[in-house]
Design an enzyme around this catalytic site. Sequence first.
Site, PDB file in Angstrom:
ATOM      1  N   PHE A   1       3.317  -0.298  -1.201  1.00 58.20           N
ATOM      2  CA  PHE A   1       2.725   0.489  -0.113  1.00 58.20           C
ATOM      3  C   PHE A   1       1.204   0.369  -0.057  1.00 58.20           C
ATOM      4  O   PHE A   1       0.591   0.556   0.992  1.00 58.20           O
ATOM      5  CB  PHE A   1       3.143   1.959  -0.239  1.00 58.20           C
ATOM      6  N   LYS A   2       0.588   0.033  -1.172  1.00 56.40           N
ATOM      7  CA  LYS A   2      -0.872   0.027  -1.208  1.00 56.40           C
ATOM      8  C   LYS A   2      -1.476  -1.113  -0.398  1.00 56.40           C
ATOM      9  O   LYS A   2      -2.658  -1.088  -0.076  1.00 56.40           O
ATOM     10  CB  LYS A   2      -1.342   0.021  -2.653  1.00 56.40           C
TER      11      LYS A   2
END
Length: 503
Positions: free
Chosen positions: A119-120
């Site tokens: 997700f980063k």
Amino acid sequence: MSLYHSTRSRAEECSAKEAIRRGLAPDGGLFVSDELGSAKVDVDGLAELDYAAIARAVLGLLLPDYTADEIAACVNEAYTGTFASPEVTPVVPLTKAPGAAAGPHAHVLELYHGPTSAFKDVALQMLPRLMARAQASAGAGEKIMIVTATSGDTGKAALAGFADAPGCGITVFYPEGKVSRVQELQMTTQAGANVAVAAVRGNFDDAQSAVKGIFADRALAERLAAAGIVLSSANSINVGRLVPQVVYYFAAYAQLMRAGAIAAGDAVEFCVPTGNFGDVLAGYYAKMLGLPVSKLVVASDKNNVLFDFLTTGVYDRNRPFFTTTSPSMDILISSNLERMLYYVSDGDCELIAHLMADLAETGRFEVPAELLAKIQETFACGWADEDEVAGAIAASWHENAYLIDPHTACGYHVLEKLPAAAGSAARMLLSTASPYKFPRAVLEALGEDVPADDFACMRKLEEVTGTCAPAQLAALETAHERFSDVVDVPGMGAYVEDAALRL
């Protein structure tokens, strides 16, 4: 124009660009803006907007000193051709939703379709672009050294975003032996002339605390300044890392509207696996910007310091540290909690400074009862032990034919246990990483024999489930490992200085 200042003091204000360039406030606090929530995003029109348009609208509100053209260029560079899904962060329904008996159907927000399968990427494809514009505004000749501690995913995503970025270098520290082998290889094989990677003898909290100490080291700052170098961060303590994550909450809502799952104005419950509180804080920012949120559910692993805090009002990191199958959540010092406390306390800098001093001195703090009650109006919580994580991975696959990683499994378990929040029209589970980043844990949870090699695990997981490993993860098997440095916590500052002076 809204200005940013520390959570602990209003003595010094700066622009959004300066806050992003600095990363951390001079007094050790986190940058916040008192204008957050004064303007809202138009929810009624969201369904007609694609991800880029939503990003332009949200970032324009949160970073007002960036021009519309600068924001548009950053969005275009970050999200054009870099994510496998045209939605960037697609929403998929679960066929048998956790908590379905309690009412609203559940969906998954897949945040792992970027270049490092976590997700980063959503924020760390954006941050270098924001940083470049901030750097240009600061004047010619300055170089920025990004310094980041990672519990697993931030490191690779930051390395991928900043590798060979003009005028920048990046140094990443990760806890030795406490990330998955795939995560480690993602970092140690990173290409780029401006990157440095080292394992730290200690856990993530040790590394993160040391990085904060490096930012507070005035003597180091002066030596680097003499060489034309400033330090900044790619952790979610940097507001430029945090605000792009707000976008996908609105994008998820837009997709639910387009699918006919909700109507404009309906409230959605979001369940967020988190350790450092950044991902769920982005949801809180979205709520303040007008997104109809019924509840933000914080899902923890066995390192359940956030569960205890949200239940009792006592934050206490004086407890055993557990190494789990969800390493990115193996955290006992949740830095972004400080921003939430600032806003929930109506901007009480004195209280925040006092609480953070208590945490630094004693390892614990306690919020007043009335503040806890206010927090619990928005936040719910739950946690999963290792057996429950494995059970959730198995249940998701056998009941939904949907494969999840151990971090997402913490949220899946919590959604199954908690009844839906009152007024929720839908429940949304944030899926934070590809299951192929943790093939050993996933394969074991499915009851399969586990090969000794992680890449053999990937191949067997493909065979057993009929799914495919992301190409960039499978390719790590033959990638050249560039970095093998291991440092003690006290040596991290010198390691950063050496790397910075090589820029």
